[in-house]
Design an enzyme around this catalytic site. Sequence first.
Site, PDB file in Angstrom:
ATOM      1  N   GLY A 193       0.834  -1.209   0.000  1.00 43.14           N
ATOM      2  CA  GLY A 193       0.000   0.000   0.000  1.00 43.14           C
ATOM      3  C   GLY A 193       0.865   1.254   0.000  1.00 43.14           C
ATOM      4  O   GLY A 193       0.507   2.284   0.584  1.00 43.14           O
ATOM      5  N   ASP A 251       2.586  -1.635  -4.433  1.00 38.59           N
ATOM      6  CA  ASP A 251       1.202  -1.144  -4.443  1.00 38.59           C
ATOM      7  C   ASP A 251       0.493  -1.798  -5.619  1.00 38.59           C
ATOM      8  O   ASP A 251       1.151  -2.259  -6.555  1.00 38.59           O
ATOM      9  CB  ASP A 251       1.169   0.386  -4.570  1.00 38.59           C
ATOM     10  CG  ASP A 251      -0.168   0.980  -4.128  1.00 38.59           C
ATOM     11  OD1 ASP A 251      -0.255   1.501  -3.002  1.00 38.59           O
ATOM     12  OD2 ASP A 251      -1.141   0.907  -4.912  1.00 38.59           O
ATOM     13  N   ASP A 257      -0.810  -6.892  -5.697  1.00 37.02           N
ATOM     14  CA  ASP A 257      -2.150  -6.981  -5.129  1.00 37.02           C
ATOM     15  C   ASP A 257      -1.991  -7.880  -3.893  1.00 37.02           C
ATOM     16  O   ASP A 257      -1.643  -9.054  -4.019  1.00 37.02           O
ATOM     17  CB  ASP A 257      -3.083  -7.612  -6.174  1.00 37.02           C
ATOM     18  CG  ASP A 257      -4.464  -7.929  -5.612  1.00 37.02           C
ATOM     19  OD1 ASP A 257      -4.655  -7.852  -4.385  1.00 37.02           O
ATOM     20  OD2 ASP A 257      -5.348  -8.278  -6.419  1.00 37.02           O
ATOM     21  N   TYR A 292     -15.309  -2.167   8.891  1.00 40.21           N
ATOM     22  CA  TYR A 292     -13.887  -1.804   9.005  1.00 40.21           C
ATOM     23  C   TYR A 292     -13.392  -2.091  10.423  1.00 40.21           C
ATOM     24  O   TYR A 292     -12.320  -2.676  10.617  1.00 40.21           O
ATOM     25  CB  TYR A 292     -13.757  -0.320   8.663  1.00 40.21           C
ATOM     26  CG  TYR A 292     -12.382   0.287   8.800  1.00 40.21           C
ATOM     27  CD1 TYR A 292     -11.342  -0.067   7.949  1.00 40.21           C
ATOM     28  CD2 TYR A 292     -12.142   1.267   9.761  1.00 40.21           C
ATOM     29  CE1 TYR A 292     -10.096   0.540   8.062  1.00 40.21           C
ATOM     30  CE2 TYR A 292     -10.903   1.875   9.871  1.00 40.21           C
ATOM     31  CZ  TYR A 292      -9.887   1.506   9.019  1.00 40.21           C
ATOM     32  OH  TYR A 292      -8.646   2.113   9.124  1.00 40.21           O
ATOM     33  N   LYS A 346     -10.539  -4.597  11.805  1.00 40.39           N
ATOM     34  CA  LYS A 346      -9.383  -4.131  12.586  1.00 40.39           C
ATOM     35  C   LYS A 346      -9.218  -4.955  13.868  1.00 40.39           C
ATOM     36  O   LYS A 346      -8.102  -5.312  14.243  1.00 40.39           O
ATOM     37  CB  LYS A 346      -9.500  -2.640  12.896  1.00 40.39           C
ATOM     38  CG  LYS A 346      -9.251  -1.757  11.689  1.00 40.39           C
ATOM     39  CD  LYS A 346      -7.820  -1.926  11.182  1.00 40.39           C
ATOM     40  CE  LYS A 346      -7.552  -1.216   9.883  1.00 40.39           C
ATOM     41  NZ  LYS A 346      -6.242  -1.550   9.296  1.00 40.39           N
TER      42      LYS A 346
HETATM   43  C1  AKB Z   1     -10.902   6.199   8.772  1.00 43.88           C
HETATM   44  O1  AKB Z   1     -11.478   7.272   9.009  1.00 43.88           O
HETATM   45  O2  AKB Z   1     -11.456   5.217   8.283  1.00 43.88           O
HETATM   46  C2  AKB Z   1      -9.441   6.086   9.154  1.00 43.88           C
HETATM   47  C3  AKB Z   1      -9.267   5.508  10.516  1.00 43.88           C
HETATM   48  C4  AKB Z   1      -9.536   6.315  11.724  1.00 43.88           C
HETATM   49  O3  AKB Z   1      -8.896   4.367  10.637  1.00 43.88           O
HETATM   50  N1  AKB Z   1      -8.807   7.356   9.074  1.00 43.88           N
END
Ligand code: AKB
Length: 313
Positions: free
Chosen positions: A8, A34, A50, A139, A143
């Site tokens: 990345g 990247d 990738d 997301y 994480k």
């Molecule tokens: C987002 O806003 O998705 C990122 C983060 C806080 O991980 N900047």
Amino acid sequence: MKKIMVTGALGQIGSELVEKLRDLYGSDRVIATDIKASPEGSSGPYEVLDVTNGLLMYDIANRYEADTIIHLAALLSATSEERPLQAWQLNIGGLMNALEVSRSLGCQLFTPSSIAAFGPTTTKEHTPQDTIQRPNSLYGVSKVSGELLCDYYYHKFGLDTRGLRFPGLISYVTPPGGGTTDYVVEMYIESVARGAYTSYLSPGTFMDMMYMPDALNAIVSLMEADGSKLKHRNAFNVSAMSIDPEMIAEAIRKHIPDFKVDYKPDPLRQAIADSWPDSIDSGASIEEWGFQVHYDLDKMTSEMLAHLAVKGN
Ligand code: AKB
């Protein structure tokens, strides 16, 4: 001396981190990768990768004899909410590949986590290092899963995995894309370009932020830290400031007095922001590996506006 592969590398963090690492360790010791084609005038080795292609990732790391992988390729929060399958495949599939390549080659591995790893049931103020993590964004789920996977590889295989829970990162070099905290960078750009900005988050929406030079220093410091002193690994809370849109607007008005901000909250990004902490506690990072920051809101604002004015935004 480290030999580092960065995934990345053309993203918001990568584009500045690669330059910093090349200054520190030498151009030929940092392999930028990247999914996009090589940029014009690349300052060192560059490979198209990738990260969902584990064999290619292995081949590049092996060919360049990398001993460290900094795995940055991921979709951010707002995009992940819109494209959950792609987000999972990239964020978790890519990380699994980075973990397996690191295991095969004995590499040290860094990957960023995020304030998104917390959720609506987490304490909002001074969020501790160790606390409830039940995020309700895709997301955030990726994480937390990533943090657990990295800890698993450390405990199970002795892999030297390390990570930071980054807040919103602010930079004038490469704009972020698809995040919830992106409004800060947008506000700086629009203040210089138009003297006005419409915020997609409402006033009073507090989140942690950090200026990019502090974030880059934090990555290098954590990777160089004595592993025997680390009680935590994946991932450390780090923050430089807890701010809302009004505070940034006020800081900008010290330089551009007529700057105007109005508010048109975007339900998707407002809901994500509301589920994240207002301010996280960086105490474990300070104690275990000496985390420090050099930029507060005013200092960051002066630099951002000066650089954006020069760039002619
Ligand atoms: C987002 O806003 O998705 C990122 C983060 C806080 O991980 N900047």
